[in-house]
Every structure is written in C-alpha cells, then in structure tokens.
Design an enzyme around this catalytic site. Structure first.
Site, PDB file in Angstrom:
ATOM      1  N   GLY A  96       0.804  -1.226   0.000  1.00 49.05           N
ATOM      2  CA  GLY A  96       0.000   0.000   0.000  1.00 49.05           C
ATOM      3  C   GLY A  96       0.829   1.265   0.000  1.00 49.05           C
ATOM      4  O   GLY A  96       2.001   1.253  -0.386  1.00 49.05           O
ATOM      5  N   LEU A 142      -4.498  -5.408  -4.516  1.00 45.77           N
ATOM      6  CA  LEU A 142      -3.423  -4.421  -4.525  1.00 45.77           C
ATOM      7  C   LEU A 142      -2.094  -5.017  -4.024  1.00 45.77           C
ATOM      8  O   LEU A 142      -2.035  -5.548  -2.915  1.00 45.77           O
ATOM      9  CB  LEU A 142      -3.823  -3.234  -3.629  1.00 45.77           C
ATOM     10  CG  LEU A 142      -2.816  -2.093  -3.578  1.00 45.77           C
ATOM     11  CD1 LEU A 142      -2.731  -1.399  -4.920  1.00 45.77           C
ATOM     12  CD2 LEU A 142      -3.194  -1.106  -2.474  1.00 45.77           C
ATOM     13  N   ASP A 143      -1.073  -4.905  -4.833  1.00 46.70           N
ATOM     14  CA  ASP A 143       0.283  -5.331  -4.461  1.00 46.70           C
ATOM     15  C   ASP A 143       0.378  -6.825  -4.154  1.00 46.70           C
ATOM     16  O   ASP A 143       1.310  -7.267  -3.481  1.00 46.70           O
ATOM     17  CB  ASP A 143       0.802  -4.521  -3.260  1.00 46.70           C
ATOM     18  CG  ASP A 143       0.865  -3.027  -3.556  1.00 46.70           C
ATOM     19  OD1 ASP A 143       0.969  -2.664  -4.732  1.00 46.70           O
ATOM     20  OD2 ASP A 143       0.807  -2.234  -2.607  1.00 46.70           O
ATOM     21  N   GLU A 144      -0.594  -7.595  -4.649  1.00 50.60           N
ATOM     22  CA  GLU A 144      -0.604  -9.026  -4.349  1.00 50.60           C
ATOM     23  C   GLU A 144      -0.342  -9.881  -5.592  1.00 50.60           C
ATOM     24  O   GLU A 144      -0.363 -11.105  -5.515  1.00 50.60           O
ATOM     25  CB  GLU A 144      -1.972  -9.439  -3.758  1.00 50.60           C
ATOM     26  CG  GLU A 144      -2.321  -8.806  -2.430  1.00 50.60           C
ATOM     27  CD  GLU A 144      -1.667  -9.499  -1.249  1.00 50.60           C
ATOM     28  OE1 GLU A 144      -0.783 -10.351  -1.450  1.00 50.60           O
ATOM     29  OE2 GLU A 144      -2.053  -9.171  -0.113  1.00 50.60           O
TER      30      GLU A 144
END
Lengths: 291, 291, 291, 291
Positions: free
Chosen positions: C208, C234-236
């Site tokens: 994040g 998100l960001d995964e």
C-alpha cells in the site's frame, strides 16, 4: 584474561544519549581529554538538528584505565547530569557474558561458537542451553558447558524457570540461535538482560511460523533473515541487522530453508558482534547502529 | 542560489589532517564550540594509535556562517598550525564547479546530469566537453553548455590546450565520464584541480584498454568498475569507489560491456558525490572515505 | 524494421506448458528439428517429477521463419493438443508494443526510455500517458508520443476511459512506472494485456501507500522494490523481480525514497526485459522466470 | 548407501560436448526418451550459432538406472561418435570422492566438512591431509580420517610422494582448502584428477602471495576470493566461482584477511558443489557453469 580481553585492555567505550544541545560533542571530548584519554573513534547521530535526540559512541584509550574508571565516572556524572544527558562507560576488556539458547538445528549456534573461538566476537560464552541434545557434543567440543532443558508440553513455566536459574547473575546477554520456542512475557520481564533473536525472514515480511513456506507461496525472489531484540510483540522488536539472498522458482521451501541458513548465521553473528561491542543503541522500536 | 546551495547554507565542512596527538579531537571540537558552531557529524581515522596520521571531517552548523568564516579561519590557524596540523574549511553552499569530459557513450554523462538535476550531487556543472558531438543535444537539454573539442590525430596538444582554455579558472573538478583519451602529463601538471576517472574494470585487474574483452578471455565471474583520481600512472591513481556485477559464460564481451555500463554510472556518480561533499581525503595512493 | 527487430529476425520463442509426462522434451525438440529449426536455448522446469506441471521455453533459429510459422503452428497443434499441452509460438522480431503510464516522477520512466533507446529492451513504445505534464518534454525528446490524461477527483472512470481509448488495439503490455493511481477492477477486466507495476517496497512488506515512511518507522536495514503483474488485489500479484539496497538510521524516509529510486528503476527495467522476452510464465500467483 | 546417494539413485547426468550442429539437442533428447529416461533438467550453450562449440548437461531419471547404464552407453556411443561429439554419463548416486588438503587455517576446511555433513555437497570425503596438525581433531570429529604430511624444507618431493600414495586410486577430486603450498608440475601431471584451489583475491588481481597485503596497499574498496582449477600456471587456471565483500580504509590487511575468510569459504564451497554435481565444463581456460 583471554587474548581478546588483553587486546582490549585500556580501551573504554562511552555511550552518551540525551537531548541534543550546542557544544555537547566538545563537552564530551574535552572531558575525555582532561582525563588523559586518547579518542580512537567517535560516532554520533542526532535525530534532528533542532531539538532532536543525540546519540554518541566514543572509544578512547587510556593507560591504566581500570584504576581511573571511578574518577572518570564521577567527572561524567557531574558534567552530564546537569545537562539531562545519560551516559554509560564500559571497559572493553569486560567481555559480555553471552548465553545461547538453541534447539535442534546447529548452523547459527556453531557459527557463534566458531567465530568466538577465532576471537571475532567480544564475548565470553558461559553456557549453551537447548531443549534437545543434538548439539551437546559439538558445544562441548568448543569447551563450552551445555545444559539440556527439555520443553515439556504447552506449559513452559517449568522449563523457563530452569533456564532462568541457569542464567540468573551469570550472563549479560541471551541469544536465541533458532531456539524455536516463544519466551513468555514473564520470562522477558524477569531476564533483565537483552535478548537477541534471529528470525528467518526479511521482517516485517513473513512474521511468525513457517516463513520459508510463506515465501515460496508468495513467490518472492529474495529471502532474508532479521536479527532483532526480543520484545513481547512477536517478531516486532527493534531490528539490529538484516540481509537477503536470491532464490528462484526452482527452489522448494526446503531449498530456501537450506540456503537461508547461511544468511541467518551471518546476520545473527553480525548482530551479536555489534551488540557485544556496544555499537547498537535502542531508540524506541528502532536502533542506532554505529558500525 | 540554487535550492541545494540554499539548503546547505550555514553548514561548514572542516577537514583536519596531520600527525595524531592526544587531545586533538577535543581541540578541534572546542574550537568549533567557542565559535558557536553546532557539530552535525564527525568522522575521524588514525592510521596508527601510536604516532600515526590523523584524518578528521567535521560538519557543523552556524547561523551567519559566511560572515564568521574569516574569524574561524584565524582561530583554526593559530590553534592548529603550532601542532603541525593542516586544515581546510569549506562552506557547503559553495558547490564545486565540475567539468565533465565525455566521448561518444552517454551512460555515465547522462547519469551525472540527471542526478545533478535531482539535487543529489552537490556540484554545479558549468560545461561539458566532448571530442564527439553525439551527446551535444542531450547535454544542452539539461541546460548545460556543451563544447566540442575534437581529438586530432596522435598529437593531442592542440586539443588539450583548447580544453585547458575552457577549464582555466572555471572549475574545481574535472570528471572523465568514459572520455577514452589519455590526458598528457603536462595537462595533468597544469590543470590544478582534481581529475576523477571511471575505469571499466575492477582495478587492479585489467588495467588499460579493452577490459571487457580481457575479462571475457580470463573467464571471470564478476566484472566491475573503478572510480579513481587520475595520476600520471595510467589506472594507478587512488581509488575512490568500486563495485561489481555478476556475469556468466553465456555473455560476450559486448554483453559484459552493456551490463558493466550500469556499474560504471553508479560507481562514478557515487565517487563524484563523495568527492564533491569533501568526504574523500587522499593519503598517499590510498583514500580515506568518510561516507 | 528496427535494428533490434532485424537482429531478432528468424528467431522464434516457443513456450510450452501443461502436465508433465515422459518424453515431452524429446517430443518438442524433435518437432523443432523436423521443421529445420536449430535450438539456441532451452529452459524447462517441472513443479514435481511425479505428476507435476511442466514449463518450457525454447528459442530456435530457422531461415525464413516467418513463412514457415503457419506450418510449425499446425505441427505443434497436432502434436501437443492430444497431450493436453498448451503452446505459444512467437517470432522474436515482433517486438511487444509497450505503453507506459507515469505520474510526476521520472526515474522509472526515463530509465525505460533510455534502455529502449540503447536497444536493451525488446519492445516498441507507441505512447506514454501521464496524469501530469512534468515528463512530457522528456518523453517527446526520445521521439515517443506523450498523452496527458489528468486524474479528476475520486471518480476515475472518465480518465480510465480516455486511457483505454488510447491503448485499445495499440499495445501488448502496459507498464506502470510509478503511476500512483490504483486502476479499477473494470479497467483491469477490459485491458486484455498484461499490466506490470513497480512497488516501492520489498513485498510483501509494506503493502500500500507510504512504504518508505513505514520502512523508516519499522527501522529496517534494507529497503527494496518489487515488480509484479497487477491483479485486482493491490500489491498481491505475481512477482517478477525484486531487489534491495542497504539503509541506516541516519536516513530519513526522504533519503530512503531517493536511494530507493535507483532500485525501483533497475527492478522495473529488468522485469520489463524479462516479460518482453517471454521469459516469465505466470503460474497461479507465482512466476517461472527463465533468465 | 548414504542418504544423499539414496536420494540421487536412478538419476543420471549426461554431459555432451562437441561441434554444434543442427538437430543435436533433439538427437540427445530422443535417445534419452527411447531409453525410457525422463528429462529433469537440461542446460545447453553454444559458443557461436555458426560453427561453434556445443555444451550440454542433461539430468534424467530412469527406474533401475544402474542396470541400464551399459545399454545407454552403447546407444550414446553409436549415436554420438559418428557426429564427432563427446559424452560422459554419470550416475548421480556415485558421489565423487574428495580429498581435502589444508594447512593451519580451518575456515575453508570446516565449511566443507560441515556442508558435507548437512548433505549439501554431493561428495564423499575419504581423507583430509595437512602439513600441520592443528586441524586434526576437528576433522576426526566429523568422522573423517586425517593424515599429517609435514612439508620439509624447499624439497617438497618427499611430501608430495607421500600425499600421492594416499590419494592414488582413492579420490576423484582434490581440493586445496588454503593449503598454502604450491604443488609441483610433476605432482599435477601425476594426480590424474581435477585439483580445485581457493585463492584469496579477486583474480586476476593480486596473483601470488600476500593478496590482502597487496589489497591494502592498493587501496581497493572490495576484496574477493576465487576458486579455480589448478594448472601449472599459478593462479591462472579456469575460474569456477568468485565473489567479493566491501572493505574500507579503517581495515588493516589483518582485518581484510579475517573478513575475506568468509568469502573464501563460501566461494570454495560453491565451487566444490558445482564441480561435484558435474555443473562445470572446462573450455580452454574458461568454464561453462550450468548452475
């Protein structure tokens, strides 16, 4: 006196911390000069030039240091106390007494014992404790006493009491060399010396158990290890040292564990050296490391 | 005044070198204190605690520094000259004026221009000189004057004279960003400012021309780059910074050159930053680097 | 045809994935041989020798490749379809068309443009889009079209629609070079080409916003960057490449951001090169990278 | 059979080298398929797509491998000999027998013994020989026979003869773990197995004695270690693996030696693993390393 202690004779380390103020460096260095100390190294850091916190590590040499320590302590107190500044003066020849707690795996433990034998860690090692006996023989081959304190079921209080008996008054530092047991809050309250752990991940990634398995699942391209002071919050204590190594898709979590072991032993050894040499100052949940 | 210069206003860097002696650190820090400077960082090094050479870099902050510099200089001279100790006091806002000499390749040159534009190199760049015109447009797009001084055959004296005319009085530092020409001894005698070079190998391996070809032939597993002060002995000057990157058997010398370019630009940029910030002290053919 | 495309003429990359089975490597290499291809490189990986998934990347050279592609495709289909094995055959001269989405900061964007100009990224760059105009001039100096699509308040649908219009049919890959906007699920559903992001932390640490601030607060000793495929989480998404650099207590989160920028540009550039060269195969939320 | 040998049962490594030619990969993989081998990994490299040299390493699994080896050997010979291509087929369970020659220092030796004990080096260690007795006890604690063969003055022929007696017929590999003696040409002629050395510098920098002293004098910023095959030209043999670590001006050559030891043991261990796993192919004075 060991060779290492002999080599460190007449050297003092002075740690100074407190609110930053003009002239503080000069105040400290002048004090050392008027006590006939010769400054060998000096590191300092201020969190903020305006009203920040000040951290300083000075090493000085003085012939006949031991005899002069009380006098220097008095001078430090009368000079720095009025400024609201704390200090800690240690003779370098007084090697920190380090207990190592281990489990079955030997890589971190052996590395510490071996580096100590080479004179690269300024500590003495009065004892090693393990909840298994696998490493007993190896430990004793280094001339270090080994104690077996088995973990017995979910109630760890008996084991922790036994460990506390062995440690009490005998050590200045406890190192968890892949100990695998979580120490209770009451143990941490009572132990009264710093406890350093090695966690087998690049914190804050993969907190808790099974970090290599989690690393494999997440598909990271680097794995790491983190050495930190133990606090009541698991894997959340102030970080002393970290490092990483490259991995790829061909590696199983077992392969990662095998490769990560080399990072773990290097990171823990460095953290222990830094701490034992009074190069680490805790600052909230962070560390100032003068390396 | 540029943003960077503005940010560095009222900060001074003091370099002290000479024979080590008891109380020297205290002497210097007391002098700063009595001139109302507040020490921000202090690094020191002694080659030998007994009769060695002493090197110190102190950064201090003082309101209204510029006005006070003459006074501080006088105090430094009267205090340190009797001790046989040299000093150099610079105001940090006085950014070093850096000329860059380049050839056809742009990777080191652009990196310097770009880092300068980001405010990460404490220098001004009054001019770039090249023996080719390939990089002219790129240089001027950064608002930096470009001069084309072609190399003409084996006699370089005309080209060097032209370069010297451009540099004389205008620069504090010359950086060879893959310049590819060997500067004559007389040029080096006359230039009167430090000259920093980037050599595309891990010196002292692969001195001279064709290091990537030689690296391929020798079958090394790492290639590197070295930034050093230029002396009359080719690739033999004091090293400021070095780094390496991994290569393997599949790479041609051309591949190595392409990958090595990234090490070259990083190493040269770091060396320039260190020098421009007065963090490098020459000591014989070695360097003390306070990073 | 560009120099790079010319150089890649007559080279094909074949990606084969499916359930592992005895003789599969031989089946594929025989097929290439009977089509008069000469294998230049071959990488393979099996998740498990017993009943695992098989991944293979083969590069072969064949005179007059383009004319023969339909025939080879037919042979591949009739050979591999019965085995339940998927394949993808690409001509290397067909450079992937890459759109770059950027915001104000230029370090990742410029690095991509510059490496592309040097012929080190096997892509074409039909356009760059930014929600700011700061980078417009720099982009156009590389001869690349620039489009300004401002973000307007919390409703991003208008901006995303405009971006989609620009991309549709024109690109094979979207790269977020510190774009700073979170793309909506519907955009990701519609875009139909892979989207690669650079996150300014060592994932899964500091997911994040504000990773450098979080890194400072946690007191880590290394900071990193991660390039990954964008998914709705998100960001995964699957990680393509990561790297780290060392930091210490003296650095503010701003200093970390400045230093981290160099890791970001290197990691993103490498990820783009790997993807553009068909060296990355997605496998669940992980990647197989044949580098 | 040891655990490691057991784990490697039924796996074969096939090394193929010779003039590159169209269809060669297919020829080899088809041969393995028709012998019911299942390819587990395949690496290959060609020095030049046009008329270059071809190097291939294939690992395959086959139930009941040992019984089938003669048949596969025959097939390989009749298939590859006509093409002018050499091959070498080894069963992975046949661990290479490694002798270690050491002197006083233990860091490389212990690392090899320890990694072997962990099952990370696919070798057996029938004996360790040293010209000193310092390491005898440590070696024997690993269950490995130790032999003391003192060096006696400038004439090393007696010592070398004694060493040769111990090695003859008993080993497949000799590793010099900081042996400090230069082996004679006649010894190298007679030994008939590869000899791997660890040199305590980043070759070709600092060939010969005293590399850490030379590194200090030259003022390098990185020191390294190199593992290579021993040839009659001192420190000039084909390099298998290299690595470096950072140093600075504060370090004496003794400090560099202490820190360098950690690079030496890592580099030598990796080189031994690579060689023992048939991942290194000599090619002139270079190596192809399939890692």
């Amino acid at each position: 006196m060991t060779d290492l202690a002999e080599k460190r004779k007449d050297y003092a380390t002075l740690i100074v911390t407190g609110p930053d103020q003009s002239g503080l460096v000069s105040t400290v260095t002048s004090l050392i000069a008027r006590n006939n100390g010769n400054i060998v190294s000096l590191d300092q850091y201020t969190t903020d030039p305006e009203g920040g916190d000040f951290f300083q590590r000075v090493v000085f040499h003085k012939e006949g240091l031991s005899a002069a320590v009380p006098e220097i302590q008095t001078d430090l107190a009368s000079t720095l106390n009025p400024l609201g500044v704390q200090f800690r003066l240690v003779e370098q020849k007084a090697l920190k007494r380090m207990a190592v707690l281990a489990s079955k795996s030997d890589h971190c433990l052996l590395e510490l014992l071996w580096r100590h034998q080479r004179g690269e860690l300024p500590v003495s090692i009065p004892l090693v404790i393990s909840n298994h006996t696998d490493v007993a023989e190896a430990v004793r081959s280094f001339g270090v006493p080994f104690f077996h304190v088995p973990s017995q079921g979910p109630d760890k209080s008996a084991a922790e009491s036994r460990i506390m008996e062995l440690l009490a008054g005998n050590v200045d530092l406890v190192v968890l060399a892949r100990y695998m047991q979580i120490l209770s809050e009451s143990f941490l309250d009572d132990v009264e010396v710093p406890v350093i752990n090695i966690h087998h991940s690049f914190l804050p990634a993969f907190i808790g158990a099974g970090p290599y398995r989690k690393a494999k699942e997440r598909g990271v391209k680097l794995i790491g290890a983190t050495s930190h002071y133990v606090t009541k919050d698991l894997d959340e204590g102030p970080i002393i040292e970290q490092d990483v190594t490259r991995v790829d898709h061909t590696m199983t979590s077992g392969d990662m564990q095998a490769r990560g072991a080399y990072v773990e032993r290097a990171v823990l050894s460095k953290a222990v050296r830094l701490h034992a040499d009074d190069r680490v100052i805790r600052h909230g949940n962070q560390t100032i490391v003068f390396d």
